[in-house]
Design an enzyme around this catalytic site. Structure first.
Site, PDB file in Angstrom:
ATOM      1  N   ASP A  19       8.280  28.211  83.922  1.00  0.00           N
ATOM      2  CA  ASP A  19       8.519  28.134  83.215  1.00  0.00           C
ATOM      3  C   ASP A  19       9.659  29.125  83.423  1.00  0.00           C
ATOM      4  O   ASP A  19       8.588  30.363  83.249  1.00  0.00           O
ATOM      5  CB  ASP A  19       8.432  27.717  81.395  1.00  0.00           C
ATOM      6  CG  ASP A  19       9.563  27.116  80.871  1.00  0.00           C
ATOM      7  OD1 ASP A  19      10.943  26.317  81.817  1.00  0.00           O
ATOM      8  OD2 ASP A  19       9.137  27.221  80.061  1.00  0.00           O
ATOM      9  N   GLY A  20      11.108  29.179  83.488  1.00  0.00           N
ATOM     10  CA  GLY A  20      11.929  30.579  83.091  1.00  0.00           C
ATOM     11  C   GLY A  20      12.622  30.278  84.131  1.00  0.00           C
ATOM     12  O   GLY A  20      13.137  31.273  84.379  1.00  0.00           O
TER      13      GLY A  20
ATOM     14  N   TRP B 235      16.508  33.211  84.629  1.00  0.00           N
ATOM     15  CA  TRP B 235      16.014  33.748  85.425  1.00  0.00           C
ATOM     16  C   TRP B 235      17.491  33.947  86.374  1.00  0.00           C
ATOM     17  O   TRP B 235      18.541  35.115  86.634  1.00  0.00           O
ATOM     18  CB  TRP B 235      14.700  33.814  86.281  1.00  0.00           C
ATOM     19  CG  TRP B 235      14.743  34.886  87.320  1.00  0.00           C
ATOM     20  CD1 TRP B 235      13.863  35.867  86.884  1.00  0.00           C
ATOM     21  CD2 TRP B 235      15.393  34.824  88.775  1.00  0.00           C
ATOM     22  NE1 TRP B 235      13.816  36.318  88.831  1.00  0.00           N
ATOM     23  CE2 TRP B 235      14.087  36.369  89.413  1.00  0.00           C
ATOM     24  CE3 TRP B 235      16.000  34.118  89.704  1.00  0.00           C
ATOM     25  CZ2 TRP B 235      14.973  36.638  90.559  1.00  0.00           C
ATOM     26  CZ3 TRP B 235      16.817  34.812  90.538  1.00  0.00           C
ATOM     27  CH2 TRP B 235      15.715  36.325  91.467  1.00  0.00           C
TER      28      TRP B 235
ATOM     29  N   ARG C 244      21.345  27.809  88.890  1.00  0.00           N
ATOM     30  CA  ARG C 244      19.704  27.533  88.437  1.00  0.00           C
ATOM     31  C   ARG C 244      19.218  28.098  89.781  1.00  0.00           C
ATOM     32  O   ARG C 244      17.854  27.998  89.497  1.00  0.00           O
ATOM     33  CB  ARG C 244      19.968  26.734  87.552  1.00  0.00           C
ATOM     34  CG  ARG C 244      20.195  26.456  85.687  1.00  0.00           C
ATOM     35  CD  ARG C 244      20.101  24.844  85.725  1.00  0.00           C
ATOM     36  NE  ARG C 244      18.992  24.752  84.943  1.00  0.00           N
ATOM     37  CZ  ARG C 244      17.953  25.341  84.120  1.00  0.00           C
ATOM     38  NH1 ARG C 244      18.357  26.303  83.133  1.00  0.00           N
ATOM     39  NH2 ARG C 244      16.493  24.952  84.327  1.00  0.00           N
TER      40      ARG C 244
ATOM     41  N   HIS D  95      14.519  28.780  91.326  1.00  0.00           N
ATOM     42  CA  HIS D  95      13.901  27.736  91.322  1.00  0.00           C
ATOM     43  C   HIS D  95      13.576  28.919  92.712  1.00  0.00           C
ATOM     44  O   HIS D  95      12.279  28.505  93.073  1.00  0.00           O
ATOM     45  CB  HIS D  95      14.363  26.310  91.805  1.00  0.00           C
ATOM     46  CG  HIS D  95      14.755  25.372  90.658  1.00  0.00           C
ATOM     47  ND1 HIS D  95      13.565  25.331  89.163  1.00  0.00           N
ATOM     48  CD2 HIS D  95      15.692  25.532  89.775  1.00  0.00           C
ATOM     49  CE1 HIS D  95      14.248  24.773  88.300  1.00  0.00           C
ATOM     50  NE2 HIS D  95      15.835  24.731  89.009  1.00  0.00           N
TER      51      HIS D  95
ATOM     52  N   ARG E 165      17.029  15.712  83.479  1.00  0.00           N
ATOM     53  CA  ARG E 165      17.744  16.492  84.055  1.00  0.00           C
ATOM     54  C   ARG E 165      19.053  16.455  85.051  1.00  0.00           C
ATOM     55  O   ARG E 165      18.632  15.357  85.496  1.00  0.00           O
ATOM     56  CB  ARG E 165      17.267  17.811  85.023  1.00  0.00           C
ATOM     57  CG  ARG E 165      15.800  19.002  84.352  1.00  0.00           C
ATOM     58  CD  ARG E 165      15.296  19.799  84.549  1.00  0.00           C
ATOM     59  NE  ARG E 165      14.552  20.008  83.797  1.00  0.00           N
ATOM     60  CZ  ARG E 165      14.158  21.738  84.111  1.00  0.00           C
ATOM     61  NH1 ARG E 165      14.654  22.072  84.671  1.00  0.00           N
ATOM     62  NH2 ARG E 165      13.488  22.597  83.012  1.00  0.00           N
TER      63      ARG E 165
ATOM     64  N   LEU F 285      -9.064  27.976  98.476  1.00  0.00           N
ATOM     65  CA  LEU F 285      -9.242  27.135  97.028  1.00  0.00           C
ATOM     66  C   LEU F 285      -8.323  25.915  96.999  1.00  0.00           C
ATOM     67  O   LEU F 285      -7.896  25.415  97.650  1.00  0.00           O
ATOM     68  CB  LEU F 285      -7.566  27.910  97.122  1.00  0.00           C
ATOM     69  CG  LEU F 285      -6.159  28.209  94.926  1.00  0.00           C
ATOM     70  CD1 LEU F 285      -7.025  28.841  94.284  1.00  0.00           C
ATOM     71  CD2 LEU F 285      -5.170  28.862  95.488  1.00  0.00           C
TER      72      LEU F 285
ATOM     73  N   ARG G 158       1.469  30.049  80.174  1.00  0.00           N
ATOM     74  CA  ARG G 158       2.805  29.414  80.287  1.00  0.00           C
ATOM     75  C   ARG G 158       3.733  30.728  80.506  1.00  0.00           C
ATOM     76  O   ARG G 158       3.284  31.547  79.806  1.00  0.00           O
ATOM     77  CB  ARG G 158       3.196  28.679  79.771  1.00  0.00           C
ATOM     78  CG  ARG G 158       4.701  28.565  79.013  1.00  0.00           C
ATOM     79  CD  ARG G 158       5.041  27.043  78.299  1.00  0.00           C
ATOM     80  NE  ARG G 158       6.321  26.361  79.009  1.00  0.00           N
ATOM     81  CZ  ARG G 158       6.420  25.412  78.685  1.00  0.00           C
ATOM     82  NH1 ARG G 158       5.985  24.782  77.864  1.00  0.00           N
ATOM     83  NH2 ARG G 158       7.915  24.748  78.833  1.00  0.00           N
TER      84      ARG G 158
ATOM     85  N   SER H 249       4.377  20.710  76.608  1.00  0.00           N
ATOM     86  CA  SER H 249       5.956  20.230  77.583  1.00  0.00           C
ATOM     87  C   SER H 249       4.722  19.164  78.210  1.00  0.00           C
ATOM     88  O   SER H 249       5.957  18.988  79.627  1.00  0.00           O
ATOM     89  CB  SER H 249       6.550  21.186  78.350  1.00  0.00           C
ATOM     90  OG  SER H 249       7.386  21.990  77.452  1.00  0.00           O
TER      91      SER H 249
ATOM     92  N   GLU I  77      -7.532  28.576  77.796  1.00  0.00           N
ATOM     93  CA  GLU I  77      -7.414  29.878  76.628  1.00  0.00           C
ATOM     94  C   GLU I  77      -6.034  29.787  77.430  1.00  0.00           C
ATOM     95  O   GLU I  77      -6.318  29.326  78.571  1.00  0.00           O
ATOM     96  CB  GLU I  77      -8.246  30.930  77.341  1.00  0.00           C
ATOM     97  CG  GLU I  77      -9.895  31.381  76.668  1.00  0.00           C
ATOM     98  CD  GLU I  77     -10.044  31.357  75.082  1.00  0.00           C
ATOM     99  OE1 GLU I  77      -9.523  31.658  75.137  1.00  0.00           O
ATOM    100  OE2 GLU I  77     -11.172  31.067  74.976  1.00  0.00           O
TER     101      GLU I  77
HETATM  102  C1  IPE Z   1       7.788  22.261  81.498  1.00  0.00           C
HETATM  103  O1  IPE Z   1       8.940  23.210  81.788  1.00  0.00           O
HETATM  104  C2  IPE Z   1       8.291  21.720  83.640  1.00  0.00           C
HETATM  105  C3  IPE Z   1       7.756  22.729  83.765  1.00  0.00           C
HETATM  106  C4  IPE Z   1       7.107  24.148  84.302  1.00  0.00           C
HETATM  107  C5  IPE Z   1       7.770  21.698  85.799  1.00  0.00           C
HETATM  108  P1  IPE Z   1      10.321  22.924  80.630  1.00  0.00           P
HETATM  109  O2  IPE Z   1      11.422  23.598  80.589  1.00  0.00           O
HETATM  110  O3  IPE Z   1      10.873  21.159  81.234  1.00  0.00           O
HETATM  111  O4  IPE Z   1       9.598  22.546  79.518  1.00  0.00           O
HETATM  112  P2  IPE Z   1      10.830  22.627  77.960  1.00  0.00           P
HETATM  113  O5  IPE Z   1      11.827  21.254  78.170  1.00  0.00           O
HETATM  114  O6  IPE Z   1      10.728  23.989  78.299  1.00  0.00           O
HETATM  115  O7  IPE Z   1       9.847  22.160  76.707  1.00  0.00           O
HETATM  116  C1  IPE Z   2      10.731  25.958  85.226  1.00  0.00           C
HETATM  117  O1  IPE Z   2      12.221  26.701  84.929  1.00  0.00           O
HETATM  118  C2  IPE Z   2      10.836  24.981  86.386  1.00  0.00           C
HETATM  119  C3  IPE Z   2      11.203  23.611  86.230  1.00  0.00           C
HETATM  120  C4  IPE Z   2      11.492  22.742  84.887  1.00  0.00           C
HETATM  121  C5  IPE Z   2      11.290  22.687  87.350  1.00  0.00           C
HETATM  122  P1  IPE Z   2      13.328  25.800  83.902  1.00  0.00           P
HETATM  123  O2  IPE Z   2      14.149  25.079  84.742  1.00  0.00           O
HETATM  124  O3  IPE Z   2      12.562  25.127  83.061  1.00  0.00           O
HETATM  125  O4  IPE Z   2      13.867  26.708  83.788  1.00  0.00           O
HETATM  126  P2  IPE Z   2      14.712  27.632  82.161  1.00  0.00           P
HETATM  127  O5  IPE Z   2      13.211  26.536  81.545  1.00  0.00           O
HETATM  128  O6  IPE Z   2      15.750  27.220  81.983  1.00  0.00           O
HETATM  129  O7  IPE Z   2      14.614  28.638  82.752  1.00  0.00           O
HETATM  130 MG    MG Z   3      12.014  24.562  80.684  1.00  0.00          MG
END
Ligand code: IPE
Ligand code: IPE
Ligand code: MG
Length: 255
Positions: A33-34, A38, A46, A50, A84, A144, A201, A209, A220
């Protein structure tokens, strides 16, 4: 046949310490996530996040192979992510397609076995085709096992399990009294894999999520504020180090 890209230098030293100190988790699951944040921090769209996130995936997959982690499950796209903006979803699908196409041969030569969980039939056909080809090519490898969770929902996984178990009961093939944890496990999409030992995470959110639900009963948790594109091998070493310092009790008392 182990991972064919061996660690060198400081990397090798880091890995040797981890291998000496304790157990390497057999199964690591990651909520990546994030990416959006970033990119936002850099004034970029965005999708740039990715894009950079794919480089983290490459790094983490390589190191997991070197450390002899057996299973790595990556939450790459959730069922809920379909909600989205259309533009982001289509760019993500394109990125996914190209990432699989570009990485496939390297994964194969590194002995990786590619698998998927989630509702793959909801993905664009071109992505499905790439996935089918990559899973087919890598299926006899013995390194793996990399499991991509795509269009995945932990709740749907359990719902589907309930449906298939109910059908067996209705058809007289299964006695209700025989339903136990093992039967439920065997009806989930993860039936061939052990439960994750370590769940990571990134980006600091303290939630699941709708990722694996049943399977994380005794995993853990490791939550880091690092955003996924910044999560590279050193961050993974830290996560494993933290894992090695935990005492897993599985409901029992200290041994
Ligand atoms: C969880 O992240 C899904 C993935 C990392 C693929 P999200 O960004 O979708 O989750 P929320 O919306 O913060 O809960
Ligand atoms: C995780 O990053 C990737 C996917 C869920 C596809 P995000 O797109 O959720 O990035 P943030 O959480 O909005 O920063
Ligand atoms: Mg996210």
């Amino acid at each position: 046949m182990k991972s064919r890209v061996k660690a060198t230098g400081i990397d090798k030293e880091h890995q040797e310490i981890l291998l000496k100190v304790g157990q390497i988790p057999k199964h690591i699951a990651i909520i990546m996530d994030g990416n959006g944040r970033w990119a936002k921090k850099r004034g970029l769209p965005r999708i740039a996040g990715h894009h950079e996130g794919v480089n983290s995936v490459r790094d983490i997959v390589e190191v997991c192979g070197q450390l002899d982690v057996k299973y790595l499950t990556l939450f790459a796209f959730s069922k809920d992510n379909w909600s989205r903006p259309k533009k982001e979803v289509s760019l993500l699908m394109r990125l996914l397609l190209h990432a699989i196409r570009d990485e496939r041969d390297k994964l194969h030569s590194n002995g990786v076995v590619l698998k998927t969980i989630g509702n793959i039939s909801e993905l664009p056909t071109a992505v499905q085709d790439e996935l089918i080809e990559a899973t087919e090519i890598t299926k006899n490898n013995d390194g793996l096992i990399l499991i991509l969770a795509l269009s995945y929902s932990g709740k749907s996984d359990i719902t589907n399990a309930i449906k298939s178990i109910s059908k067996k009961v209705a058809d007289g093939k299964l006695d209700i009294e025989k339903i136990d944890d093992e039967i439920i496990k065997m009806n989930l999409s993860t039936k061939n894999y052990p439960d994750p030992d370590l769940l990571i995470r990134t980006s600091g959110e303290m939630r699941i999520s709708n990722f694996l639900l049943w399977q994380i009963a005794y995993s853990e948790f490791y939550i880091t504020n690092l955003l996924w594109p910044d999560f590279r091998r050193n961050a993974l070493y830290q996560a494993i180090e933290s894992f090695q310092s935990r005492e897993r009790r599985f409901g029992m008392v200290s041994g």
